[in-house]
Design an enzyme around this catalytic site. Structure first.
Site: not given
Ligand code: CO
Length: 227
Positions: A42, A44, A46, A98, A101
């Site tokens: 992803c 993302d 993080r 994750h 999400c």
């Protein structure tokens, strides 16, 4: 004053530290990359592949998009897979979802995020496909967690069904496809479903992977109630 000044300063310090540790670091890395892994994850901020795996630049080939999707008409992702398998000869493809999400949560909450709704339609389709299982869950949080796992299983199947993987396995090339999910709360990766190495039909793996989700849940519930 450029707002990127801080980043340039970080980069300069990082580069200097690398050279201090190994004077040939960049000259060797510039000549070739030989990663053994492809990470499909992803976007993302993080969930950074190298950092989570503890790998250096040159060790993992990376493709990221919102909700780690492998769409069979997405030339970008298909090209990354083809280049990774046929040119770089990577040995492991990891589809990494994750928990928490935002893309998956938006689908579960039926919340619009704008243009990306069109992209997240692929996740929505997965939610519809597994509606019976998801509807039976107690909260949106549980549904999101399960949909993150189901999404990984679906995307692993999508990787297995690409022309690149079919051709590679037909030729006898050794490449495995794994489903993983990353926990934002503990920084740990977990396996989801069953890995594929081309010796078994993708549909069989897919069924086994889906089945693997159910008993684990009931086992966890039983374990919880016992303590
Ligand atoms: Co995400």
């Amino acid at each position: 004053m450029c707002s990127l000044d801080g980043l340039f300063a970080n980069n300069k310090a990082w580069s200097a530290q690398r050279v201090a540790d190994d004077p040939h670091y960049f000259t060797e890395l510039a000549q070739q990359q030989a990663p053994r892994y492809l990470w499909i994850g992803c976007s993302d901020s993080r969930v950074s592949a190298n950092e989570i795996l503890g790998l250096q630049p040159g060790e993992v080939f990376v493709h990221r998009n919102i909700a780690n999707l492998v769409v069979n008409s997405d030339l970008n992702c298909l090209s990354v897979i083809q280049f990774a398998v046929e040119v770089l000869k990577i040995e492991h493809i990891m589809v990494v979802g994750h928990y928490g999400c935002g893309g998956v949560q938006a689908v579960v909450a039926q919340r619009s995020v704008g243009l990306a709704d069109n992209w997240l339609r692929h996740v929505e389709d997965i939610a519809h496909k597994h509606a019976e299982q998801l509807d039976g869950m107690k909260s949106d949080a549980e549904r999101s967690t399960r949909l993150c796992e189901l999404n990984v299983i679906e995307q692993v199947a999508n990787v297995c069904r690409t022309t690149t993987l079919r051709r590679a396995w037909h030729k006898g090339q050794r490449v495995e496809v794994h489903g993983l999910v990353y926990g934002l709360a503990d920084g740990l990766l977990r396996r989801v479903g069953v890995s594929a190495n081309g010796t078994q039909a993708w549909a069989e793996r897919y069924r086994e992977s889906l089945q693997s989700l159910h008993p684990r849940n009931s086992f966890e519930e039983k374990t919880r109630s016992r303590f």
